[in-house]
Design an enzyme around this catalytic site. Structure first.
Site, PDB file in Angstrom:
ATOM      1  N   ASN A  89     -23.880 -26.021 -19.315  1.00 45.73           N
ATOM      2  CA  ASN A  89     -22.962 -24.932 -19.664  1.00 45.73           C
ATOM      3  C   ASN A  89     -21.720 -24.906 -18.768  1.00 45.73           C
ATOM      4  O   ASN A  89     -20.721 -24.303 -19.123  1.00 45.73           O
ATOM      5  CB  ASN A  89     -23.668 -23.578 -19.678  1.00 45.73           C
ATOM      6  CG  ASN A  89     -24.490 -23.342 -18.438  1.00 45.73           C
ATOM      7  OD1 ASN A  89     -24.421 -24.122 -17.483  1.00 45.73           O
ATOM      8  ND2 ASN A  89     -25.269 -22.289 -18.442  1.00 45.73           N
TER       9      ASN A  89
ATOM     10  N   ASN B 184     -35.023 -27.005 -18.248  1.00 45.55           N
ATOM     11  CA  ASN B 184     -34.724 -27.334 -16.856  1.00 45.55           C
ATOM     12  C   ASN B 184     -35.825 -26.791 -15.952  1.00 45.55           C
ATOM     13  O   ASN B 184     -36.350 -25.732 -16.212  1.00 45.55           O
ATOM     14  CB  ASN B 184     -33.376 -26.726 -16.445  1.00 45.55           C
ATOM     15  CG  ASN B 184     -32.221 -27.623 -16.839  1.00 45.55           C
ATOM     16  OD1 ASN B 184     -32.337 -28.841 -16.790  1.00 45.55           O
ATOM     17  ND2 ASN B 184     -31.121 -27.009 -17.237  1.00 45.55           N
TER      18      ASN B 184
ATOM     19  N   TYR C 211       0.870  -1.186   0.000  1.00 45.07           N
ATOM     20  CA  TYR C 211       0.000   0.000   0.000  1.00 45.07           C
ATOM     21  C   TYR C 211       0.899   1.226   0.000  1.00 45.07           C
ATOM     22  O   TYR C 211       2.047   1.164  -0.424  1.00 45.07           O
ATOM     23  CB  TYR C 211      -0.930  -0.083   1.232  1.00 45.07           C
ATOM     24  CG  TYR C 211      -2.114   0.836   1.154  1.00 45.07           C
ATOM     25  CD1 TYR C 211      -2.960   0.824   0.054  1.00 45.07           C
ATOM     26  CD2 TYR C 211      -2.392   1.730   2.182  1.00 45.07           C
ATOM     27  CE1 TYR C 211      -4.041   1.674  -0.033  1.00 45.07           C
ATOM     28  CE2 TYR C 211      -3.478   2.586   2.110  1.00 45.07           C
ATOM     29  CZ  TYR C 211      -4.293   2.552   1.002  1.00 45.07           C
ATOM     30  OH  TYR C 211      -5.355   3.422   0.933  1.00 45.07           O
TER      31      TYR C 211
ATOM     32  N   ASP D 114     -26.030 -17.805 -20.613  1.00 45.09           N
ATOM     33  CA  ASP D 114     -27.320 -18.336 -21.081  1.00 45.09           C
ATOM     34  C   ASP D 114     -27.381 -18.344 -22.601  1.00 45.09           C
ATOM     35  O   ASP D 114     -28.114 -19.133 -23.191  1.00 45.09           O
ATOM     36  CB  ASP D 114     -28.479 -17.502 -20.528  1.00 45.09           C
ATOM     37  CG  ASP D 114     -28.485 -17.540 -19.010  1.00 45.09           C
ATOM     38  OD1 ASP D 114     -28.267 -18.622 -18.451  1.00 45.09           O
ATOM     39  OD2 ASP D 114     -28.672 -16.479 -18.390  1.00 45.09           O
TER      40      ASP D 114
ATOM     41  N   LYS E 113     -22.205 -19.033  -8.594  1.00 45.08           N
ATOM     42  CA  LYS E 113     -21.497 -19.026  -9.874  1.00 45.08           C
ATOM     43  C   LYS E 113     -20.022 -18.682  -9.655  1.00 45.08           C
ATOM     44  O   LYS E 113     -19.130 -19.270 -10.279  1.00 45.08           O
ATOM     45  CB  LYS E 113     -22.149 -17.998 -10.807  1.00 45.08           C
ATOM     46  CG  LYS E 113     -21.611 -18.012 -12.208  1.00 45.08           C
ATOM     47  CD  LYS E 113     -22.332 -19.034 -13.059  1.00 45.08           C
ATOM     48  CE  LYS E 113     -21.860 -18.984 -14.505  1.00 45.08           C
ATOM     49  NZ  LYS E 113     -22.780 -19.690 -15.392  1.00 45.08           N
TER      50      LYS E 113
ATOM     51  N   ALA F 254     -37.228 -20.177 -29.065  1.00 42.29           N
ATOM     52  CA  ALA F 254     -36.391 -19.147 -29.681  1.00 42.29           C
ATOM     53  C   ALA F 254     -35.900 -18.188 -28.606  1.00 42.29           C
ATOM     54  O   ALA F 254     -35.950 -16.972 -28.752  1.00 42.29           O
ATOM     55  CB  ALA F 254     -37.164 -18.419 -30.776  1.00 42.29           C
TER      56      ALA F 254
ATOM     57  N   ALA G 258     -30.544 -19.116 -25.732  1.00 36.72           N
ATOM     58  CA  ALA G 258     -29.620 -20.191 -26.100  1.00 36.72           C
ATOM     59  C   ALA G 258     -29.858 -20.674 -27.535  1.00 36.72           C
ATOM     60  O   ALA G 258     -28.921 -20.799 -28.321  1.00 36.72           O
ATOM     61  CB  ALA G 258     -29.758 -21.357 -25.132  1.00 36.72           C
TER      62      ALA G 258
END
Lengths: 478, 180
Positions: A359, A328, A69, A192, A124, A225, A228
């Protein structure tokens, strides 16, 4: 003018006539989900979140802070001010990404807002660290429009080597991804769209191999549609699939240039509009029943209801068709039913059936790769490189109709994907750092292994609490 | 077998390398075209509806469209064009233009060719066909004495705005509306 008409025998995606219900018992599924949810809340209460920052430099005494620092650190800042790219060397930027969400489409829960999205983003971040060795910071943001989200991410970018967009509603997610990819000199990813599409394409490449088909001559139907599937269609075309042999369906039926809502789509969802003009040669009109006749491949990413796909539709496809039912938590048709109707290869989004299109097979390797190459962006070529490498790695280990993709236990594929992605970045001239594929592979392996050593050491030292209910590490049942 | 077209309307995109004039057959419309022109005009009106609630399409718009087009056919100052597909789309109308010549009592030039409605099916866009439609319309309007050409479309329609701006048009009159 011909209207997009409701075909007999179908009501679009919800798929009348209804198929008979078949195993596995939905009550068991519900009970299992309920139990996992209860446990997640209990553990969240116990651990109060899932990640924290940990120093990675020695601090022997407070005196060391004069280099970590002020005053010493000022020189480091000056170097970066003089040469911004130095940030990738002199700070953790090279390995740090932001997980950004506006909470507008969280899991299957819908628009629950950024605050409620935080536990998902923490999860995640944990996956990013464990599977990719990536330091991921959850950043749910309170924004309204796509423009607001775009400008917010632009402001956050200086701290990060990459951005992972998460759980953003479609078609807003297309706008945001496209703009940020144009504006920022770091990789921007939306799982996604890109992650799911890449995993789907990887699975499909091997399914084609198993059934002895050529991507250039198959007829494929994409049911749904959403984010993905629109990207899956784009990648398939880039891989040589004839767009005229591709049909995409939404709730109103086959997307085609004569549909009454085309002008509305041109204004509100240009991605869907473009695809409608590009695909569906021969001008088929109607619903899934009409689209699937004589098709080789069905890629469904639509309604989580096992009655969405009628077995008769599969029977009307060419012999030994490929069926991906990826909704899902419940696939559009149970795998046993699809096989009974003649499907040669069946994949779902779930780990308790063979062939899980997940994914998580893609994003850790992609990010490890782009971060190690210090890439400036992620064009489709990179997404395709990840998908083809995943397919190739699986094929090397031997593929069958029941094994077109690795399971999450086969973690050795992750560094391979990372290496393939990083070297592709070098080939495309978007890498800030050049290494050979083998060097990238070695680096990726080491970084991924380090996380596991770190976590084991922290657990062994008692710095990470054991699970309060003393449950052994949960294993995927198969 | 590859795909078939079970409903008999295989609208295929024209070949982009081709001359736009060879992708459609543009001609003055006649009485027999009305059944196909009405839905095209309605598509345009529904597109306009997307831009502003004050452009909400009436429930009887279909009947009215027929009457309006019929009147156009009888009006010597009007230009009603039908764009017909070629090849597998032969005999099928894929575009419409409604235009008329109006007097300008106070300004010069004294006669104005107004493009009221112009619509092209999505599969026929972006290959220079729209441009061709515009050029031909201007030619017809000039023949009928127009000294300048104007185009009417919803203010919010930025696509139309850009299309015309690129071809030298600029806004000269604004139409502001409120419900009373």
């Amino acid at each position: 003018m011909v209207q997009a008409q409701e075909p007999s025998g179908s009501d679009g995606l919800s798929g009348r006539p209804r198929a008979a219900r078949s195993p596995p018992a939905e009550e068991d599924e519900a009970a299992k989900t309920e139990e996992l949810g209860r446990r997640a809340v209990e553990l969240a209460r116990h651990y109060h979140g899932k990640i924290e920052t940990v120093p990675k430099v020695p601090v022997r005494s407070l005196a060391d802070f004069s280099v970590w620092y002020t005053p010493g650190i000022a020189r480091v800042s000056l170097e970066i001010a003089r040469r911004p790219e130095a940030a990738f060397d002199l700070t953790g930027r090279w390995n740090t990404i932001a997980i950004v969400t506006d909470g507008s489409r969280v899991l299957g829960l819908g628009d629950i807002g950024p605050q409620a999205a935080l536990p998902v983003m923490e999860g995640k971040a944990l996956l990013f660290k464990f599977l990719g060795g990536v330091d991921a910071i959850p950043i749910p943001v309170q924004v309204g429009s796509a423009d607001e989200l775009i400008s917010t991410v632009m402001r956050l970018a200086p701290a990060f080597g990459g951005i992972n967009l998460e759980d953003i509603a479609s078609p807003k997610c297309f706008e945001v991804l496209e703009e940020l990819q144009k504006k920022l000199p770091i990789p921007i990813w939306h799982d996604d769209q890109l992650g799911t599409a890449a995993a789907t394409v990887a699975g499909l490449l091997n399914a084609l191999k198993v059934t002895d088909r050529d991507i250039r001559s198959v007829r494929t139907v994409l049911l749904g549609a959403g984010a993905a599937n629109l990207v899956t269609a784009r990648l398939l075309i880039a891989l040589g699939h004839d767009p005229h042999r591709l049909s995409v369906l939404d709730h109103h039926g086959i997307l085609e240039g004569e549909r009454e809502d085309m002008d509305a789509l041109a204004l509100h969802n240009r991605w869907k509009y473009r695809l409608a003009l590009q695909t569906n040669g021969g001008g088929r009109q109607g619903g899934p029943a009409e689209a699937l006749r004589e098709a080789d491949v069905l890629l469904a990413a639509s309604t989580p209801d096992p009655r969405t796909i009628h077995p008769d539709w599969i029977r009307s496809m060419r012999p030994g068709p490929i069926v991906f039912a990826l909704a899902n938590p419940t696939p559009e048709i149970w795998p046993a039913q699809a096989r009974e109707a003649g499907a040669a290869v069946v994949a779902t989004g779930r780990g308790d059936f063979p062939n899980q299109v997940n994914n998580s097979l893609i994003f850790p390797g992609v990010f490890r790769g782009v971060l190690d190459a210090r890439a400036r962006n992620i064009p489709d070529e990179i997404v395709i490189a990840a998908a083809t490498e995943l397919a190739r790695q699986t094929a090397r280990r031997g593929i069958t109709a029941e094994h077109i993709l690795p399971t999450m236990e086969e973690i050795e594929v992750f560094p391979e994907i990372a290496a393939a992605v990083a070297s592709r970045c070098v080939e495309l001239g978007i890498a800030r750092r050049t290494r050979t594929r083998d060097e990238f592979l070695e680096v990726a392996r080491r970084r991924m292994a380090r996380t596991h050593e770190l976590a084991s050491a922290l657990r062994a030292a008692g710095l990470i609490d054991p699970m309060p209910d003393d449950d052994p590490a949960p294993k995927e049942k198969s | 077998m590859t795909s078939s077209h079970p409903h008999g309307h295989p609208a295929r995109p024209p070949n982009p390398t081709e001359d736009p004039a060879k992708q459609i057959h543009l001609r003055l419309a006649g009485e027999k075209d009305l059944p196909q022109l009405v839905p095209l005009l309605l598509r345009l009106k529904r597109l306009n509806e997307e831009f502003d609630p004050l452009l909400k399409v009436r429930p009887d718009a279909e009947v009215r469209a027929r009457e309006v087009l019929k009147a156009d056919l009888q009006n010597p100052r009007s230009v009603l064009l039908a764009a017909e597909g070629l090849g597998t789309d032969a005999g099928k109308l894929v575009g419409i233009v409604r235009a008329t010549v109006r007097e300008r009592p106070f300004y010069a030039p004294d006669s104005e060719g107004v493009i009221q409605d112009i619509y092209l099916m999505p599969l026929y866009r972006r290959h220079g066909v729209g441009e061709f439609l515009l050029q031909e319309t201007v030619r017809y309007l000039k023949e009928r004495g127009a000294g300048l050409v104007t185009a009417e479309f919803p203010t919010q329609n930025e696509i139309a705005s850009r299309f015309y701006a690129k071809r030298g048009f600029r806004p000269i009159t604004a139409l502001h509306a409120k419900i009373i």
